[in-house]
Design an enzyme around this catalytic site. Structure first.
Site, PDB file in Angstrom:
ATOM      1  N   GLU A 126      -4.552 -12.919   0.697  1.00  0.00           N
ATOM      2  CA  GLU A 126      -3.267 -12.220   0.704  1.00  0.00           C
ATOM      3  C   GLU A 126      -3.788 -12.082  -0.611  1.00  0.00           C
ATOM      4  OE1 GLU A 126       0.521 -13.249   1.246  1.00  0.00           O
ATOM      5  OE2 GLU A 126       0.557 -13.037   3.718  1.00  0.00           O
ATOM      6  N   GLU A 182       1.017  -3.124   3.867  1.00  0.00           N
ATOM      7  CA  GLU A 182       2.273  -3.567   3.654  1.00  0.00           C
ATOM      8  C   GLU A 182       3.388  -3.212   3.471  1.00  0.00           C
ATOM      9  OE1 GLU A 182       4.226  -7.620   6.207  1.00  0.00           O
ATOM     10  OE2 GLU A 182       2.760  -8.320   5.917  1.00  0.00           O
ATOM     11  N   LYS A 226      -8.844 -13.674   6.622  1.00  0.00           N
ATOM     12  CA  LYS A 226      -8.031 -12.439   5.318  1.00  0.00           C
ATOM     13  C   LYS A 226      -7.196 -13.293   4.341  1.00  0.00           C
ATOM     14  CE  LYS A 226      -3.902 -11.550   7.350  1.00  0.00           C
ATOM     15  NZ  LYS A 226      -3.356 -12.015   5.939  1.00  0.00           N
TER      16      LYS A 226
END
Length: 163
Positions: A34, A101, A32
């Site tokens: 960002e 998010e 993962k």
């Protein structure tokens, strides 16, 4: 595995090398990272060699300082459009899903409708493909801020540190 800050932003070559290390040495099945459109080329290089990538947009904790701290993202039309562009870029780059998010619920739902891969919402309303509730946020264990999406029900950190 969640790629740590500095392990993928410096160059696509570093990102690829570190992603391979995560898979081989960390015994991970996916990574993962960002970022949105600015990370799409890097993500594409990683997915092109067969490493699954989970994208992450909106409030990206590794970049919280540049976002004004732990704040809801995508509150204006222009910022919501940017998040949609980011999600589409990550999808084109080969992400298998995207964490969204701290984005207003209607924005997260719209993004989810506009792309073909699953979205995982963290504080992004009920219109995502799935949701995560971070235990530390819910219980108030992290003492530097309280997500505005959670009603104040107490603070476990206060209860445990006073004993």
């Amino acid at each position: 595995g969640d790629m740590p800050f500095g392990s993928y932003e410096t160059s696509a070559k570093d990102a690829l090398r570190n992603a391979i290390r995560f898979i081989k040495e960390g015994n991970m099945e996916a990574i993962k990272l960002e970022g949105g459109t600015e990370m799409a080329k890097t993500i594409q290089q990683i997915t092109n060699i067969g490493i699954p990538v989970l994208g992450h947009i909106g409030l990206t904790p590794q970049r919280k300082s540049s976002l004004g701290g732990f704040r809801v993202q995508g509150k204006t039309a222009n910022k919501a459009i940017k998040l949609l562009d980011d999600a589409k870029a990550l999808q084109r780059a080969g992400c298998f899903a995207i964490v969204i998010e701290a984005i207003p619920g209607p924005v997260a739902a719209y993004i989810t409708e506009q792309i073909q891969i699953p979205t995982i919402g963290i504080g992004a309303g009920s219109g995502t493909s799935g949701q995560v509730l971070v235990q530390q946020d819910m219980l108030g264990i992290f003492d530097r801020f309280m997500f505005e999406i959670f009603p104040s029900r107490g603070n476990v950190l206060d209860l445990t540190s006073s004993r």
